[in-house]
Design a protein around this motif. Sequence first.
Motif, PDB file in Angstrom:
ATOM      1  N   SER A  67       0.857  -1.188   0.000  1.00  0.00           N
ATOM      2  CA  SER A  67       0.000   0.000   0.000  1.00  0.00           C
ATOM      3  C   SER A  67       0.889   1.233   0.000  1.00  0.00           C
ATOM      4  O   SER A  67       1.620   1.484   0.961  1.00  0.00           O
ATOM      5  CB  SER A  67      -0.932  -0.003   1.218  1.00  0.00           C
ATOM      6  OG  SER A  67      -0.226  -0.310   2.403  1.00  0.00           O
ATOM      7  N   ASP A  68       0.851   1.978  -1.095  1.00  0.00           N
ATOM      8  CA  ASP A  68       1.725   3.130  -1.268  1.00  0.00           C
ATOM      9  C   ASP A  68       1.329   4.280  -0.346  1.00  0.00           C
ATOM     10  O   ASP A  68       2.168   5.065   0.077  1.00  0.00           O
ATOM     11  CB  ASP A  68       1.677   3.587  -2.730  1.00  0.00           C
ATOM     12  CG  ASP A  68       2.724   4.623  -3.048  1.00  0.00           C
ATOM     13  OD1 ASP A  68       3.912   4.337  -2.829  1.00  0.00           O
ATOM     14  OD2 ASP A  68       2.359   5.718  -3.494  1.00  0.00           O
ATOM     15  N   SER A  69       0.046   4.388  -0.054  1.00  0.00           N
ATOM     16  CA  SER A  69      -0.427   5.412   0.877  1.00  0.00           C
ATOM     17  C   SER A  69      -1.553   4.832   1.722  1.00  0.00           C
ATOM     18  O   SER A  69      -2.317   3.985   1.265  1.00  0.00           O
ATOM     19  CB  SER A  69      -0.909   6.661   0.125  1.00  0.00           C
ATOM     20  OG  SER A  69      -1.974   6.334  -0.757  1.00  0.00           O
ATOM     21  N   MET A  70      -1.641   5.288   2.969  1.00  0.00           N
ATOM     22  CA  MET A  70      -2.637   4.783   3.918  1.00  0.00           C
ATOM     23  C   MET A  70      -3.196   5.946   4.724  1.00  0.00           C
ATOM     24  O   MET A  70      -2.442   6.739   5.278  1.00  0.00           O
ATOM     25  CB  MET A  70      -1.993   3.763   4.870  1.00  0.00           C
ATOM     26  CG  MET A  70      -1.487   2.495   4.204  1.00  0.00           C
ATOM     27  SD  MET A  70      -0.158   1.709   5.161  1.00  0.00           S
ATOM     28  CE  MET A  70       1.188   2.870   4.880  1.00  0.00           C
ATOM     29  N   MET A  71      -4.505   6.032   4.768  1.00  0.00           N
ATOM     30  CA  MET A  71      -5.166   7.081   5.527  1.00  0.00           C
ATOM     31  C   MET A  71      -6.395   6.504   6.219  1.00  0.00           C
ATOM     32  O   MET A  71      -7.161   5.774   5.599  1.00  0.00           O
ATOM     33  CB  MET A  71      -5.565   8.247   4.622  1.00  0.00           C
ATOM     34  CG  MET A  71      -6.098   9.465   5.373  1.00  0.00           C
ATOM     35  SD  MET A  71      -6.619  10.793   4.248  1.00  0.00           S
ATOM     36  CE  MET A  71      -5.085  11.096   3.364  1.00  0.00           C
ATOM     37  N   VAL A  72      -6.562   6.830   7.488  1.00  0.00           N
ATOM     38  CA  VAL A  72      -7.737   6.391   8.235  1.00  0.00           C
ATOM     39  C   VAL A  72      -8.692   7.573   8.367  1.00  0.00           C
ATOM     40  O   VAL A  72      -8.312   8.647   8.840  1.00  0.00           O
ATOM     41  CB  VAL A  72      -7.360   5.851   9.628  1.00  0.00           C
ATOM     42  CG1 VAL A  72      -8.616   5.548  10.446  1.00  0.00           C
ATOM     43  CG2 VAL A  72      -6.498   4.596   9.488  1.00  0.00           C
ATOM     44  N   VAL A  73      -9.927   7.360   7.909  1.00  0.00           N
ATOM     45  CA  VAL A  73     -10.987   8.354   8.048  1.00  0.00           C
ATOM     46  C   VAL A  73     -11.853   7.927   9.227  1.00  0.00           C
ATOM     47  O   VAL A  73     -12.472   6.867   9.197  1.00  0.00           O
ATOM     48  CB  VAL A  73     -11.842   8.448   6.771  1.00  0.00           C
ATOM     49  CG1 VAL A  73     -12.945   9.492   6.944  1.00  0.00           C
ATOM     50  CG2 VAL A  73     -10.968   8.767   5.571  1.00  0.00           C
ATOM     51  N   GLY A  89       1.991 -12.480  12.906  1.00  0.00           N
ATOM     52  CA  GLY A  89       2.279 -13.653  12.095  1.00  0.00           C
ATOM     53  C   GLY A  89       3.456 -13.492  11.162  1.00  0.00           C
ATOM     54  O   GLY A  89       3.858 -14.447  10.494  1.00  0.00           O
ATOM     55  N   HIS A  90       4.026 -12.262  11.115  1.00  0.00           N
ATOM     56  CA  HIS A  90       5.114 -11.994  10.161  1.00  0.00           C
ATOM     57  C   HIS A  90       6.283 -11.257  10.788  1.00  0.00           C
ATOM     58  O   HIS A  90       7.262 -10.960  10.089  1.00  0.00           O
ATOM     59  CB  HIS A  90       4.587 -11.193   8.967  1.00  0.00           C
ATOM     60  CG  HIS A  90       3.514 -11.903   8.196  1.00  0.00           C
ATOM     61  ND1 HIS A  90       3.788 -12.839   7.224  1.00  0.00           N
ATOM     62  CD2 HIS A  90       2.168 -11.830   8.276  1.00  0.00           C
ATOM     63  CE1 HIS A  90       2.656 -13.296   6.722  1.00  0.00           C
ATOM     64  NE2 HIS A  90       1.660 -12.698   7.341  1.00  0.00           N
ATOM     65  N   GLY A  91       6.218 -10.922  12.056  1.00  0.00           N
ATOM     66  CA  GLY A  91       7.318 -10.218  12.695  1.00  0.00           C
ATOM     67  C   GLY A  91       7.283  -8.729  12.419  1.00  0.00           C
ATOM     68  O   GLY A  91       6.282  -8.166  11.972  1.00  0.00           O
ATOM     69  N   ASP A  92       8.414  -8.069  12.666  1.00  0.00           N
ATOM     70  CA  ASP A  92       8.512  -6.621  12.490  1.00  0.00           C
ATOM     71  C   ASP A  92       8.819  -6.276  11.038  1.00  0.00           C
ATOM     72  O   ASP A  92       9.668  -6.912  10.403  1.00  0.00           O
ATOM     73  CB  ASP A  92       9.608  -6.051  13.389  1.00  0.00           C
ATOM     74  CG  ASP A  92       9.264  -6.174  14.863  1.00  0.00           C
ATOM     75  OD1 ASP A  92       8.068  -6.386  15.173  1.00  0.00           O
ATOM     76  OD2 ASP A  92      10.183  -6.059  15.704  1.00  0.00           O
ATOM     77  N   ASP A  93       8.154  -5.250  10.555  1.00  0.00           N
ATOM     78  CA  ASP A  93       8.377  -4.814   9.167  1.00  0.00           C
ATOM     79  C   ASP A  93       7.739  -3.440   8.991  1.00  0.00           C
ATOM     80  O   ASP A  93       7.047  -2.930   9.880  1.00  0.00           O
ATOM     81  CB  ASP A  93       7.770  -5.813   8.183  1.00  0.00           C
ATOM     82  CG  ASP A  93       8.494  -5.804   6.833  1.00  0.00           C
ATOM     83  OD1 ASP A  93       9.104  -4.767   6.490  1.00  0.00           O
ATOM     84  OD2 ASP A  93       8.443  -6.830   6.132  1.00  0.00           O
ATOM     85  N   ARG A  94       7.984  -2.823   7.822  1.00  0.00           N
ATOM     86  CA  ARG A  94       7.313  -1.566   7.501  1.00  0.00           C
ATOM     87  C   ARG A  94       5.806  -1.811   7.418  1.00  0.00           C
ATOM     88  O   ARG A  94       5.359  -2.825   6.887  1.00  0.00           O
ATOM     89  CB  ARG A  94       7.823  -1.007   6.177  1.00  0.00           C
ATOM     90  CG  ARG A  94       9.249  -0.486   6.221  1.00  0.00           C
ATOM     91  CD  ARG A  94       9.662  -0.020   4.832  1.00  0.00           C
ATOM     92  NE  ARG A  94      10.982   0.587   4.826  1.00  0.00           N
ATOM     93  CZ  ARG A  94      12.118  -0.096   4.746  1.00  0.00           C
ATOM     94  NH1 ARG A  94      12.084  -1.437   4.674  1.00  0.00           N
ATOM     95  NH2 ARG A  94      13.279   0.520   4.738  1.00  0.00           N
ATOM     96  N   ILE A  95       5.042  -0.830   7.860  1.00  0.00           N
ATOM     97  CA  ILE A  95       3.600  -1.022   7.940  1.00  0.00           C
ATOM     98  C   ILE A  95       2.941  -1.167   6.572  1.00  0.00           C
ATOM     99  O   ILE A  95       1.893  -1.792   6.443  1.00  0.00           O
ATOM    100  CB  ILE A  95       2.955   0.127   8.751  1.00  0.00           C
ATOM    101  CG1 ILE A  95       1.579  -0.290   9.282  1.00  0.00           C
ATOM    102  CG2 ILE A  95       2.892   1.418   7.924  1.00  0.00           C
ATOM    103  CD1 ILE A  95       1.040   0.632  10.359  1.00  0.00           C
ATOM    104  N   ASN A  96       3.570  -0.619   5.520  1.00  0.00           N
ATOM    105  CA  ASN A  96       2.950  -0.731   4.202  1.00  0.00           C
ATOM    106  C   ASN A  96       3.087  -2.128   3.603  1.00  0.00           C
ATOM    107  O   ASN A  96       2.477  -2.416   2.568  1.00  0.00           O
ATOM    108  CB  ASN A  96       3.533   0.316   3.239  1.00  0.00           C
ATOM    109  CG  ASN A  96       4.981   0.058   2.880  1.00  0.00           C
ATOM    110  OD1 ASN A  96       5.731  -0.494   3.687  1.00  0.00           O
ATOM    111  ND2 ASN A  96       5.374   0.457   1.682  1.00  0.00           N
TER     112      ASN A  96
END
Length: 361
Positions: free
Chosen positions: A94-100, A124-131
């Motif tokens: 996901s290139d951009s993420m916004m919560v409304v 289930g996947h460990g630490d990583d960038r949120i995107n």
Amino acid sequence: MSRAKQPKRKRPWKWAWLGVAVAILAVVGFFVYQGVGTYNGLDKLSDPTNDPKFTNYEVPVTEKPPEWEGTERVNILIMGGDNRGLKENEKARSDSMMVVSIDPQTKKIHLFSVLRDTYVNIEGHGDDRINTAFALGGPDLAMQTIGHLLGLNIQYYVYTDFEGFKSLIDAIGGIQNFEVEKNMNYVDNADKNRYDIHLKKGIQDLDGTKALQYVRFRHDALSDFTRTERQRKLLGAVADKMKSGWSLLKMKQIVDSVDGYVKTNIEVSDMIKLGKLGVDSQIAGQSQVPPMNLIADKRAGGASVLAVSDDNELLQYVQDELQKDTAPETDAAGTNSAPLTNSGTSSGSQDGGNTANGSSK
């Protein structure tokens, strides 16, 4: 001698009534066509799909957020994806993420832009960038991961790619009199220059192509920090445009234009409720997550990432932002909106905005 038959008198009022009846039927027919077409188009957006971006995931089983009943706060994750250069069955991040976040009680909307390099635990996947959450587990894992970061129950998602975003902006007639705050130029030969960025500073009208260039540009000193601010600014302009009666009349064309580009888990019945709620609501705050004072530099895999310095302080920050109200009082037309400051939040007074049950989730 019989009297000659008198010619029948013409009754022009009959033709007038016939014209009125035809006009009424045409208007009714138009709205039925628009209504049925819009309903069917919206329903397709939440249909099951074989698109690999949304299928074949093994998402860890966790407790799902409670269903939205229409009276409590609702949170929607909007994701923009970059599908360029993907191989078959390859997953896009996901290139951009916004919560409304919308409170039906106060009719206030808060926007939270999530920095895509935020380093978090992805269940289930460990630490990583949120995107990468979307690439690893689709929209469900993305909603779960971002919900944990913000401390919010995220019930819904909307996903679109570059072409879907462009089609939406063009379908609503573009954005008029929009201020581009600086010259923006970027050349990318990898995609044969299809998505190069060339914008001039100043007030101007943006079509879909220019709007996409505006929200994608991040080649300046603050990179993704200023990009997320621009995204919130443009989203506010789109929301204002969509509230207009003209846009509502063209809803079927708008929905048809994004067919094949947009995917969501929002059922039509909830779309209708959310649409009405959105028209009646105002943007009361805009924020970046994590904020600058809660970012810690970190190295992961030889690359720089953005770590959260204090998870509890971040959760409190989100709750504090939800209580702010920077929306100005509206005039009779309800068209006023708060200007953005350099920090990416709206300027204005800050009044409390508690939800009905005292919880902002």
